[in-house]
Design a protein around this motif. Structure first.
Motif, mmCIF file in Angstrom:
data_model
loop_
_atom_site.group_PDB
_atom_site.id
_atom_site.type_symbol
_atom_site.label_atom_id
_atom_site.label_comp_id
_atom_site.label_asym_id
_atom_site.label_seq_id
_atom_site.Cartn_x
_atom_site.Cartn_y
_atom_site.Cartn_z
ATOM 1 N N MET B 32 0.849 -1.187 0.000
ATOM 2 C CA MET B 32 0.000 0.000 0.000
ATOM 3 C C MET B 32 0.885 1.238 0.000
ATOM 4 O O MET B 32 2.009 1.216 0.503
ATOM 5 C CB MET B 32 -0.952 0.000 1.202
ATOM 6 N N PHE B 33 0.347 2.320 -0.581
ATOM 7 C CA PHE B 33 1.146 3.514 -0.856
ATOM 8 C C PHE B 33 0.317 4.774 -0.569
ATOM 9 O O PHE B 33 -0.892 4.779 -0.762
ATOM 10 C CB PHE B 33 1.550 3.555 -2.335
ATOM 11 N N TRP B 34 1.013 5.814 -0.155
ATOM 12 C CA TRP B 34 0.423 7.145 -0.094
ATOM 13 C C TRP B 34 1.217 8.097 -0.982
ATOM 14 O O TRP B 34 2.447 8.189 -0.866
ATOM 15 C CB TRP B 34 0.429 7.689 1.336
ATOM 16 N N TYR B 35 0.485 8.784 -1.867
ATOM 17 C CA TYR B 35 1.061 9.798 -2.744
ATOM 18 C C TYR B 35 0.344 11.127 -2.484
ATOM 19 O O TYR B 35 -0.792 11.154 -2.022
ATOM 20 C CB TYR B 35 0.836 9.453 -4.222
ATOM 21 N N ARG B 36 1.013 12.204 -2.850
ATOM 22 C CA ARG B 36 0.332 13.474 -2.963
ATOM 23 C C ARG B 36 0.519 14.007 -4.370
ATOM 24 O O ARG B 36 1.565 13.776 -5.000
ATOM 25 C CB ARG B 36 0.780 14.503 -1.919
ATOM 26 N N GLN B 37 -0.540 14.665 -4.856
ATOM 27 C CA GLN B 37 -0.495 15.219 -6.203
ATOM 28 C C GLN B 37 -0.605 16.730 -6.124
ATOM 29 O O GLN B 37 -1.546 17.270 -5.530
ATOM 30 C CB GLN B 37 -1.650 14.690 -7.058
ATOM 31 N N ASP B 38 0.361 17.413 -6.726
ATOM 32 C CA ASP B 38 0.371 18.869 -6.766
ATOM 33 C C ASP B 38 0.613 19.324 -8.201
ATOM 34 O O ASP B 38 1.375 18.676 -8.940
ATOM 35 C CB ASP B 38 1.467 19.423 -5.855
ATOM 36 N N PRO B 39 -0.003 20.443 -8.605
ATOM 37 C CA PRO B 39 0.169 20.934 -9.982
ATOM 38 C C PRO B 39 1.636 21.152 -10.323
ATOM 39 O O PRO B 39 2.394 21.754 -9.554
ATOM 40 C CB PRO B 39 -0.589 22.269 -9.960
ATOM 41 N N GLY B 40 2.035 20.623 -11.473
ATOM 42 C CA GLY B 40 3.413 20.792 -11.931
ATOM 43 C C GLY B 40 4.415 19.864 -11.289
ATOM 44 O O GLY B 40 5.577 19.813 -11.703
ATOM 45 N N LEU B 41 3.990 19.109 -10.280
ATOM 46 C CA LEU B 41 4.906 18.192 -9.579
ATOM 47 C C LEU B 41 4.508 16.744 -9.734
ATOM 48 O O LEU B 41 5.240 15.842 -9.318
ATOM 49 C CB LEU B 41 4.968 18.559 -8.089
ATOM 50 N N GLY B 42 3.357 16.466 -10.302
ATOM 51 C CA GLY B 42 2.926 15.094 -10.500
ATOM 52 C C GLY B 42 2.571 14.408 -9.192
ATOM 53 O O GLY B 42 2.161 15.038 -8.220
ATOM 54 N N LEU B 43 2.733 13.081 -9.174
ATOM 55 C CA LEU B 43 2.469 12.287 -7.987
ATOM 56 C C LEU B 43 3.799 11.997 -7.291
ATOM 57 O O LEU B 43 4.715 11.441 -7.912
ATOM 58 C CB LEU B 43 1.805 10.959 -8.362
ATOM 59 N N ARG B 44 3.868 12.339 -6.029
ATOM 60 C CA ARG B 44 5.097 12.098 -5.273
ATOM 61 C C ARG B 44 4.812 11.149 -4.113
ATOM 62 O O ARG B 44 3.842 11.332 -3.379
ATOM 63 C CB ARG B 44 5.669 13.427 -4.766
ATOM 64 N N LEU B 45 5.691 10.175 -3.951
ATOM 65 C CA LEU B 45 5.487 9.121 -2.970
ATOM 66 C C LEU B 45 5.878 9.601 -1.579
ATOM 67 O O LEU B 45 7.004 10.044 -1.356
ATOM 68 C CB LEU B 45 6.306 7.895 -3.358
ATOM 69 N N ILE B 46 4.957 9.444 -0.623
ATOM 70 C CA ILE B 46 5.198 9.880 0.753
ATOM 71 C C ILE B 46 5.724 8.714 1.591
ATOM 72 O O ILE B 46 6.805 8.786 2.181
ATOM 73 C CB ILE B 46 3.901 10.434 1.382
ATOM 74 N N TYR B 47 4.948 7.656 1.656
ATOM 75 C CA TYR B 47 5.317 6.446 2.395
ATOM 76 C C TYR B 47 4.709 5.252 1.688
ATOM 77 O O TYR B 47 3.715 5.382 0.969
ATOM 78 C CB TYR B 47 4.752 6.484 3.821
ATOM 79 N N PHE B 48 5.293 4.074 1.931
ATOM 80 C CA PHE B 48 4.660 2.853 1.466
ATOM 81 C C PHE B 48 4.894 1.731 2.474
ATOM 82 O O PHE B 48 5.733 1.844 3.374
ATOM 83 C CB PHE B 48 5.130 2.464 0.066
ATOM 84 N N SER B 49 4.136 0.660 2.286
ATOM 85 C CA SER B 49 4.210 -0.478 3.194
ATOM 86 C C SER B 49 4.063 -1.741 2.378
ATOM 87 O O SER B 49 3.146 -1.843 1.546
ATOM 88 C CB SER B 49 3.095 -0.388 4.233
ATOM 89 N N TYR B 50 4.931 -2.714 2.577
ATOM 90 C CA TYR B 50 4.809 -3.971 1.829
ATOM 91 C C TYR B 50 4.398 -5.139 2.725
ATOM 92 O O TYR B 50 4.410 -6.285 2.298
ATOM 93 C CB TYR B 50 6.074 -4.292 1.034
ATOM 94 N N ASP B 51 4.027 -4.806 3.974
ATOM 95 C CA ASP B 51 3.510 -5.844 4.850
ATOM 96 C C ASP B 51 2.925 -5.161 6.083
ATOM 97 O O ASP B 51 3.260 -4.010 6.378
ATOM 98 C CB ASP B 51 4.624 -6.809 5.244
ATOM 99 N N VAL B 52 2.116 -5.906 6.814
ATOM 100 C CA VAL B 52 1.559 -5.366 8.049
ATOM 101 C C VAL B 52 2.687 -4.955 8.985
ATOM 102 O O VAL B 52 3.693 -5.662 9.109
ATOM 103 C CB VAL B 52 0.651 -6.420 8.725
ATOM 104 N N LYS B 53 2.525 -3.797 9.592
ATOM 105 C CA LYS B 53 3.478 -3.213 10.544
ATOM 106 C C LYS B 53 4.812 -2.829 9.908
ATOM 107 O O LYS B 53 5.720 -2.392 10.614
ATOM 108 C CB LYS B 53 3.708 -4.149 11.742
#
Lengths: 115, 114
Positions: B32-53
């Motif tokens: 699971m992943f969290w991105y933020r999208q801002d004009p002119g900057l596209g989608l930028r990855l904040i944090y991700f998780s590949y398993d519980v905890k």
């Protein structure tokens, strides 16, 4: 350091003509490339992908071309339709240590298809 | 129909507040992943998780933290909201066998910090 670049922030095309969206990347470790389409107030939706071992993939009106030596890919939409008007994001995939993949996105190109 | 659901479409918060953005997926995806999208900057990855905890920093983790107590739920936390965190936040999930299709995204949360 922008590893995936879309140098055209916007593109305007007439209905029925070809739309060509371009994307450049710098990391040779990317193993898949994808295009996403995004309407306002919605999440991006997957459009088409291509493996790094291929140079072309076609799905209906959408074709993606990959030039690995130039680190360049493009999305062709033929014929363009007004419903194609959206922001298109190019993305490149790299494997995660724990499994799955991590996508790096470009800055997007706003496509407008005019009547 | 598989889904990634973000709890709020629009949020308005005050500077300094602690903000929780919730995301739930029903596809039994590992990642699971969290991105933020801002004009002119596209989608930028904040944090991700590949398993519980498990959690990993993305490209812009400063000012954020995450929590993944259950496989289906991934929360993004703004410890002390600031105006520069006004953005569209997008949650996504994926599984190892889905390389051809990338991620499934939620509809996004438009956060305004005033």
């Amino acid at each position: 350091d922008q590893q995936v670049k879309q140098n055209s922030p916007s593109l305007s095309v007439q209905e029925g003509r070809i739309s060509i969206l371009n994307c450049d990347y710098t990391n040779s470790m990317f193993d898949y490339f994808l295009w996403y389409k995004k309407y306002p107030a919605e999440g991006p939706t997957f459009l088409i992908s291509i493996s790094s071992i291929k140079d072309k993939n076609e799905d209906g009106r959408f074709t993606v071309f990959l030039n690995k030596s130039a680190k360049h890919l493009s999305l062709h939409i033929v014929p363009s339709q007004p419903g194609d008007s959206a922001v298109y994001f190019c993305a490149a995939s790299a494997a995660l240590t724990g499994g799955g993949n991590k996508l790096t996105f470009g800055t997007g190109t706003q496509l407008k298809v005019e009547l | 129909d598989v889904k990634v659901t973000q709890s709020s479409r629009y949020l308005v918060k005050r500077t300094g507040e602690k903000v929780f953005l919730e995301c739930v997926q029903d596809m039994d995806h590992e990642n699971m992943f969290w991105y933020r999208q801002d004009p002119g900057l596209g989608l930028r990855l904040i944090y991700f998780s590949y398993d519980v905890k498990m959690k990993e920093k993305g490209d812009i983790p400063e000012g954020y933290s995450v929590s993944r107590e259950k496989k289906e739920r991934f929360s993004l936390i703004l410890e002390s909201a600031s105006t520069n965190q006004t953005s569209m936040y997008l949650c996504a999930s994926s599984t190892q066998g889905q390389l051809h299709y990338g991620y499934t995204f939620g509809s996004g949360t438009r956060l305004t910090v005033v």
